[in-house]
Design an enzyme around this catalytic site. Structure first.
Site, PDB file in Angstrom:
ATOM      1  N   ASP A   1       0.748  -1.151  -0.092  1.00  0.00           N
ATOM      2  CA  ASP A   1       0.767   0.072  -0.015  1.00  0.00           C
ATOM      3  C   ASP A   1       1.165   1.147   0.541  1.00  0.00           C
ATOM      4  OD1 ASP A   1      -2.039  -1.038  -0.051  1.00  0.00           O
ATOM      5  OD2 ASP A   1      -2.602  -1.190   2.349  1.00  0.00           O
TER       6      ASP A   1
ATOM      7  N   ARG B   1      -0.790  -0.459  -8.547  1.00  0.00           N
ATOM      8  CA  ARG B   1      -2.404  -0.257  -8.465  1.00  0.00           C
ATOM      9  C   ARG B   1      -2.424   1.677  -8.308  1.00  0.00           C
ATOM     10  NH1 ARG B   1      -3.227  -1.243  -2.580  1.00  0.00           N
ATOM     11  NH2 ARG B   1      -3.967  -2.944  -2.780  1.00  0.00           N
TER      12      ARG B   1
HETATM   13  P1  FDA Z   1     -14.056   9.248  -5.932  1.00  0.00           P
HETATM   14  O1  FDA Z   1     -13.716   9.536  -4.051  1.00  0.00           O
HETATM   15  O2  FDA Z   1     -14.159  10.787  -6.376  1.00  0.00           O
HETATM   16  O3  FDA Z   1     -15.069   8.520  -5.391  1.00  0.00           O
HETATM   17  C1  FDA Z   1     -15.907   8.419  -6.464  1.00  0.00           C
HETATM   18  C2  FDA Z   1     -17.109   8.256  -6.341  1.00  0.00           C
HETATM   19  O4  FDA Z   1     -17.137   6.292  -5.153  1.00  0.00           O
HETATM   20  C3  FDA Z   1     -17.821   8.767  -4.936  1.00  0.00           C
HETATM   21  O5  FDA Z   1     -19.021   9.618  -5.713  1.00  0.00           O
HETATM   22  C4  FDA Z   1     -18.996   7.758  -4.080  1.00  0.00           C
HETATM   23  O6  FDA Z   1     -20.060   7.860  -4.479  1.00  0.00           O
HETATM   24  C5  FDA Z   1     -18.086   6.810  -4.002  1.00  0.00           C
HETATM   25  N1  FDA Z   1     -16.708   6.565  -2.692  1.00  0.00           N
HETATM   26  C6  FDA Z   1     -15.671   6.621  -3.024  1.00  0.00           C
HETATM   27  N2  FDA Z   1     -14.917   6.119  -1.885  1.00  0.00           N
HETATM   28  C7  FDA Z   1     -16.117   6.373  -0.836  1.00  0.00           C
HETATM   29  C8  FDA Z   1     -16.411   6.084   0.891  1.00  0.00           C
HETATM   30  N3  FDA Z   1     -15.245   6.204   0.977  1.00  0.00           N
HETATM   31  N4  FDA Z   1     -17.220   5.788   1.250  1.00  0.00           N
HETATM   32  C9  FDA Z   1     -18.479   5.756  -0.042  1.00  0.00           C
HETATM   33  N5  FDA Z   1     -18.920   5.452  -0.760  1.00  0.00           N
HETATM   34  C10 FDA Z   1     -17.135   5.940  -1.580  1.00  0.00           C
HETATM   35  N6  FDA Z   1      -5.019   5.227  -0.933  1.00  0.00           N
HETATM   36  C11 FDA Z   1      -4.180   4.992  -1.027  1.00  0.00           C
HETATM   37  O7  FDA Z   1      -3.144   6.048  -0.360  1.00  0.00           O
HETATM   38  N7  FDA Z   1      -3.084   4.179  -0.621  1.00  0.00           N
HETATM   39  C12 FDA Z   1      -3.547   2.875  -1.520  1.00  0.00           C
HETATM   40  O8  FDA Z   1      -2.568   2.028  -0.969  1.00  0.00           O
HETATM   41  C13 FDA Z   1      -5.039   2.538  -1.942  1.00  0.00           C
HETATM   42  N8  FDA Z   1      -5.387   1.628  -2.079  1.00  0.00           N
HETATM   43  C14 FDA Z   1      -6.757   1.017  -2.345  1.00  0.00           C
HETATM   44  C15 FDA Z   1      -7.445   0.100  -3.694  1.00  0.00           C
HETATM   45  C16 FDA Z   1      -7.776   0.321  -3.358  1.00  0.00           C
HETATM   46  C17 FDA Z   1      -8.341  -1.037  -4.053  1.00  0.00           C
HETATM   47  C18 FDA Z   1      -9.031   1.401  -3.896  1.00  0.00           C
HETATM   48  C19 FDA Z   1     -10.218   1.150  -3.724  1.00  0.00           C
HETATM   49  C20 FDA Z   1      -8.076   2.063  -3.036  1.00  0.00           C
HETATM   50  C21 FDA Z   1      -7.172   2.672  -2.395  1.00  0.00           C
HETATM   51  N9  FDA Z   1      -6.626   3.374  -1.638  1.00  0.00           N
HETATM   52  C22 FDA Z   1      -5.813   3.667  -1.350  1.00  0.00           C
HETATM   53  C23 FDA Z   1      -7.678   5.072  -2.081  1.00  0.00           C
HETATM   54  C24 FDA Z   1      -8.041   5.946  -2.668  1.00  0.00           C
HETATM   55  O9  FDA Z   1      -6.900   6.707  -3.060  1.00  0.00           O
HETATM   56  C25 FDA Z   1      -8.862   7.084  -2.509  1.00  0.00           C
HETATM   57  O10 FDA Z   1      -8.548   7.143  -2.074  1.00  0.00           O
HETATM   58  C26 FDA Z   1     -10.726   6.048  -2.603  1.00  0.00           C
HETATM   59  O11 FDA Z   1     -10.669   5.223  -3.735  1.00  0.00           O
HETATM   60  C27 FDA Z   1     -11.637   7.116  -2.985  1.00  0.00           C
HETATM   61  O12 FDA Z   1     -11.414   7.550  -4.673  1.00  0.00           O
HETATM   62  P2  FDA Z   1     -12.131   7.266  -5.698  1.00  0.00           P
HETATM   63  O13 FDA Z   1     -11.314   6.551  -6.861  1.00  0.00           O
HETATM   64  O14 FDA Z   1     -12.976   6.198  -5.600  1.00  0.00           O
HETATM   65  O15 FDA Z   1     -12.616   8.451  -6.119  1.00  0.00           O
END
Ligand code: FDA
Length: 310
Positions: A136, A187
């Protein structure tokens, strides 16, 4: 919004708040929306269920920023046990590990020897059961050290090790190129910590642009890119890029977090895309839970209202 996010990330390091939140039945219940449970058996139970739905998983034993070698060794034992169980059950599961859980940055391991030893053991055990190991990506104080760990582990022959890269950091496009040069599988995610403007994009638009740019690079030049987002617009962007490049659907995977947008998860599987779900388990869920709250203001409002009513 950025201020709120920053406050929540800071609060995730508060021991007093952690005691308050982790001991209340109600908040524990809320956290269970995002974590499989406190024990390895919980993680495996959820993993089996997801696998039956056509998804793969990456298991994460919760914990970070350990302060002593014993804590790091104890965490690595649980990860090795998890790998044993994955092997015994032939589960299509990989492992995700936070380097600071294995001692990275800890005062007692300034040269990172313990961390490299523990991660080397975990990488070797992962290889034995055919699992991938993803480091991570945490705060920017350990970004360079984490990238260097992936390089060291590859040089030591552990080709199944990759890491997350965060598109809010200015450096990430260069890291994609650097790590793809050694064929590490990465990732791609937006980034979940609070970082200052001299090293990180602050607006959603810039973070998304950087995401699209890095995704283009990884799809064209990377090794089995892992596109980790719940953002449907970015998913559509990636699907179009995949079609434009003529890539097979098994040349990459989407990744999503356990408990977030489950209907979108199911839709991806129905469309025939590979989807891996990140499944955290363990009792140290507080910082992980706070980062999930910080990602979505609506979560926080719901949480505060519920806290008031308990
Ligand atoms: P965004 O935040 O714009 O979300 C898009 C939509 O998804 C939102 O409008 C909402 O509907 C939904 N959503 C997102 N987060 C939500 C929540 N917490 N609860 C409810 N709904 C939610 N980060 C990091 O710094 N180091 C890492 O190693 C990882 N590893 C990782 C693994 C995996 C499999 C994922 C999916 C994510 C990570 N992350 C991470 C977290 C990542 O950096 C980020 O903070 C989150 O995925 C939120 O960003 P989105 O890309 O989902 O977009």
């Amino acid at each position: 919004m950025a201020v709120l996010r920053s406050l929540l990330i800071q609060a995730s390091q508060s021991e007093a708040l952690e005691r308050q939140i982790t001991t209340r039945r109600f908040t524990r219940g809320l956290a269970l929306r995002y974590i499989a449970g406190e024990h390895l058996d919980d993680g495996l139970r959820v993993a089996r269920k997801l696998v039956a739905q056509g998804k793969t998983v990456t298991l994460d034993y919760l914990g970070e920023a350990v302060t002593g070698p014993d804590e790091a060794r104890a965490a690595s034992k649980v990860v090795l046990e998890a790998l044993d169980r994955v092997g015994q059950e032939s589960l299509p599961a990989g492992l995700s590990v936070k380097p600071t859980q294995m001692g990275l940055g800890m005062a007692a391991d300034q040269r990172g020897e313990l961390c490299r030893e523990l991660l080397g053991d975990i990488a070797a055990a992962s290889e034995r059961v055919g699992a991938d190991l993803t480091l991570d990506m945490e705060g920017s104080d350990v970004t360079e050290a984490t990238v260097a760990l992936v390089e060291d582990l590859h040089k030591a022959g552990h080709r199944n090790v990759g890491c997350a890269v965060q598109t809010y950091l200015h450096r990430t496009r260069a890291d994609c190129k650097r790590l793809s040069g050694m064929e590490a599988s990465l990732r791609l995610c937006k980034g979940a910590y609070a970082e200052p403007p001299d090293i990180a994009y602050q607006s959603g638009l810039e973070v998304d642009r950087s995401f699209a740019d890095c995704a283009d690079y990884l799809l064209a030049h990377g090794t089995y890119p892992r596109i980790a987002t719940h953002d449907a617009r970015l998913m559509e962007y990636v699907k179009r890029a995949v079609a434009r490049l003529g890539l097979a659907r098994d040349a990459f995977e989407f990744q999503m977090l356990y408990g977030i947008r489950p209907s979108l998860q199911d839709a991806l599987v129905r469309e025939g895309y590979r989807l891996r779900i990140y499944v955290p388990f363990g009792s140290q869920w507080f910082p992980y839970f706070m980062r999930r709250l910080a990602e979505r203001p609506a979560n926080l409002l719901f949480f505060l209202r519920a806290l008031r009513d308990t």
